[in-house]
Structure formats: C-alpha cells, structure tokens
Write an enzyme that holds these catalytic residues in place. Structure first.
Site, PDB file in Angstrom:
ATOM      1  N   GLN A   1     -10.733   3.344  -9.846  1.00  0.00           N
ATOM      2  CA  GLN A   1     -11.631   2.595 -10.945  1.00  0.00           C
ATOM      3  C   GLN A   1     -11.655   3.420 -12.116  1.00  0.00           C
ATOM      4  O   GLN A   1     -12.217   3.082 -13.289  1.00  0.00           O
ATOM      5  CB  GLN A   1     -13.172   2.720 -10.369  1.00  0.00           C
TER       6      GLN A   1
ATOM      7  N   THR B   1      12.402  -1.477   0.723  1.00  0.00           N
ATOM      8  CA  THR B   1      13.229  -1.879  -0.314  1.00  0.00           C
ATOM      9  C   THR B   1      12.315  -1.983  -1.654  1.00  0.00           C
ATOM     10  O   THR B   1      11.325  -2.561  -1.818  1.00  0.00           O
ATOM     11  CB  THR B   1      13.749  -3.275  -0.149  1.00  0.00           C
TER      12      THR B   1
ATOM     13  N   CYS C   1     -13.791  -4.829  -0.132  1.00  0.00           N
ATOM     14  CA  CYS C   1     -13.445  -4.028   0.788  1.00  0.00           C
ATOM     15  C   CYS C   1     -14.383  -3.529   1.866  1.00  0.00           C
ATOM     16  O   CYS C   1     -14.155  -2.987   2.774  1.00  0.00           O
ATOM     17  CB  CYS C   1     -12.335  -3.321   0.779  1.00  0.00           C
TER      18      CYS C   1
ATOM     19  N   ALA D   1      -4.040   0.704  -3.671  1.00  0.00           N
ATOM     20  CA  ALA D   1      -4.529   1.964  -3.464  1.00  0.00           C
ATOM     21  C   ALA D   1      -4.914   2.246  -1.912  1.00  0.00           C
ATOM     22  O   ALA D   1      -4.903   3.390  -1.499  1.00  0.00           O
ATOM     23  CB  ALA D   1      -5.919   1.915  -4.321  1.00  0.00           C
TER      24      ALA D   1
ATOM     25  N   SER E   1      -4.351   1.538  -8.024  1.00  0.00           N
ATOM     26  CA  SER E   1      -3.849  -0.050  -7.752  1.00  0.00           C
ATOM     27  C   SER E   1      -3.887  -0.614  -9.083  1.00  0.00           C
ATOM     28  O   SER E   1      -4.486  -0.597  -9.936  1.00  0.00           O
ATOM     29  CB  SER E   1      -4.555  -0.700  -6.751  1.00  0.00           C
TER      30      SER E   1
END
Length: 373
Positions: free
Chosen positions: A178, A234, A319, A69, A196
C-alpha cells in the site's frame, strides 16, 4: 462510473499496457534460452531489473519476481522460517496485517512456531516499548506492514527497525504493497519487502520480494532456472518489463500527484464530518485511504446501494474474510464499528466532482436507510 476502490486494485496505465503488448510481440524468446531471442529477452529483463533497483534504491541482485504480493509475503515468511528455524520459532506481527501475512503465520503456528501480536497505541501505531519487550533471543522474524490496507495506518519503519535490530538474529519483513507509488520507502530499514504492481497502475500477476543479499531463504517454488535461485519458473518478460514501466510512471510528477490526493482527502473528510458516521482513519493514516463506519447499517447494504449508481467502494480488504474488519477493531476496539466499516480509497485520477457525486448519493442512501430503520 465513480471508482473509489484504488487500494483494492488500480486500472492499468495505458502506457504500461502498451509496453506489455509490445514485449509480448517482440520478445518471444525464453530468457533462459541460449539463442538470440532468449538473449534479447534476458537483456530486457536485466535492464528492467536495473531500472526497478535504481528507483527503489536497492541492488538488482536483491529483486525476486513473484506473481504478486501474496506470493511474496508467503515466500518471505515461510522462506525465513524454514531457513532459520534452528535459531528459534518465535514470530512477531500485528493485528493490522493482510490475510496473505496472517494465513502463512497461522500455518506456521500449526507447525510449532509461536506467534505474538504486538500492542498498538490509540492511533493504531506499533507500541515500540511493547515490541521491545516481546523480542526474545529466539525471535527470528518480525512482519509489520508499512501501511494497513483497510484503515491506512502508516507505521514508522525506521523506529520499528531500530528496535528489531537490537537482536541481530531477528529479520524484519514488511508488506509495502500500500506504500509503493504513494510514498518514498527507505528499504535500508528492511531485510525483506513485498509488493504488487496492480496497486500502482501495473498489470495483475506480477510483484516483487526485495531480499537483502546477506539474507538467505528457502525457496517456495522449486524447479528450473529463473532470474534468481530463490524462485523457479520461466521469467515473465512482458510482466517484468511492464512492472518497471509502471513503477517509473508512479514516481513521475510524484509531488503533484500526492498533493492532489491530500487535497481530495481533506475535502472528503470535511464532507463526511457533516454526516452521521464514524471516521476510523486518523492523521497517522495514508491520505489515499479513508475508513468509515455506519451506525446500525450493514456496510454491504450501502456498498450495493452505491453500486447501483456505478459508485464503487469496498467493505474489508478484498482478500480478507470474516464478519468484521480485524483492522478496524484493532484501531477502534469497537466491534460494531468493525462490523459496519467501509473503505474509500483515492487516487490522483480521482476528481472533486467524483467526491461531490459520491457524497450526494451516499447521503441520500444514508437518509433512506436510516428512515427504514
């Protein structure tokens, strides 16, 4: 162990891990290669992408794979502002955003963009009238998370979208990290959405940016061929396949899972009300997240005390940085509460006995710490 930090990250579902492991072993080709192994890997990616698109109600062409995310948020914000800077340099956001939204916005501010923070009401919801007054002819982006990660405030994306779209040149982005797997999202309200896999029992290292087909952005990563023109590298076949599996499993038996979390939430709230603490989350919040504050006790002290009993909660978002929670302060307007906040986050995997044991030790430590003062 009692794990109550699901909003930070979730344990990988064993079925998701099995998919990841199998694809690692059986689909070894580079999806960009023209030989059979590459073609097989590409077919698996396409099938996974179609499955994700069907679950979310978006087009396969609108899915951009990222490392998570944080990258998706940076890609959305920087990509829009780079592509459409000729339209203007005005951006609107809230005080409730994740650091991976706030940090790129501050970076852009240093590059000459103007950032406005929309007001919030007493529940932490966006003040729609204030939002309406902030939107200008040169407003190119509004970025507002669907659910705040610390307090759990759930925004009305439909109502916000209606205000934003009164200016057809303004792009609406939401970090829905969330929300994914915890509620249904109508992506028709959004131009861009980030999430994410690690938040819904998937692997770390894979996420998505949903980008509407009629919208262009400048790439964050330039390089070789990939699944789209907007993110080079990739393609990570095993991670992409595991993301599709995790998303499908997240919405299986959804109502029963959600009802269990609501019951756990209500049970925990009743227990917490008996203690001498502040409850910062309200009835506008996602039931998976309960934010509380202690009175004159540092949150880190309580966190580490519980950790000794293998009970895991969190202070701020993992974070975030700083001495207090910006989100709690935005909702409570109380710096003391914002400096002593704790987040308890629930899952359908949580059991009543986990709540009971948590409360026993939490109350015991609360009494001891209160006595020491």
């Amino acid at each position: 162990m009692i794990y109550l930090d699901y909003s930070a990250t979730t344990p990988v579902n064993k079925l998701v891990l099995e998919t990841y492991s199998r694809v690692c072993q059986e689909f070894i080709g580079n999806p960009n290669s023209l030989h059979k192994l590459g073609v097989d890997a590409r077919k698996l990616i396409d099938a996974s992408t179609n499955q994700i698109a069907n679950i979310l109600g978006v087009k396969s062409s609108e899915i951009i794979y990222t490392s998570g995310a944080s990258e998706a948020n940076n890609m959305a914000i920087k990509g829009v502002c780079s592509k459409y800077k000729n339209r203007g340099k005005h951006i609107i956001t809230t005080e409730l955003e994740h650091s991976s939204v706030i940090a790129p916005l501050f970076y852009l501010q240093n590059c000459g963009f103007e950032i406005d923070f929309v007001k919030l009401d007493e529940d932490g919801l966006v003040d729609l009238e204030n939002l309406k007054s902030l939107i200008r002819e040169d407003t190119i982006l509004v970025s507002i998370a669907s659910v705040n990660s610390e307090v759990g405030v759930r925004q009305n994306l439909e109502a916000i979208s209606k205000v934003v779209k009164k200016n057809p040149k303004t792009i609406f982005h939401s970090d829905v990290t969330q929300s994914i797997g915890k509620e249904y999202i109508n992506f028709s309200y959004l131009d861009l959405a980030s999430f994410s896999a690690q938040k819904f029992y998937g692997m770390k290292g894979i996420g998505c940016l949903i980008k509407k087909d009629n919208l262009n952005i400048d790439p964050l990563i330039h390089g070789g061929k990939s699944t789209t023109a907007f993110r080079s590298g990739t393609p990570a076949t095993p991670l992409i396949a595991s993301l599709a599996k995790a998303l499908r499993l997240a919405y299986e038996d959804f109502d029963n899972k959600n009802n269990k979390v609501i019951e756990l939430h209500n049970y925990l709230i009743e227990k917490l009300k008996l203690l001498n603490i502040y409850i910062n989350s309200n009835d506008k919040c996602l039931p998976h997240i309960i934010n509380i504050s202690l009175d004159n006790i540092k949150s880190e002290v309580m966190l580490h005390a519980l950790e000794e009993k293998e009970i895991y909660i969190s202070t701020q978002t993992a974070c975030s940085s700083g001495n207090y929670s910006k989100a709690v302060f935005a909702v409570t307007n109380d710096k003391n509460r914002a400096s002593s906040s704790l987040r308890i986050s629930l899952s359908y995997l949580t059991e009543i006995r986990d709540i009971d044991n948590f409360i026993i030790y939490f109350k015991d430590f609360l009494d001891k710490l209160d006595f020491r003062r």
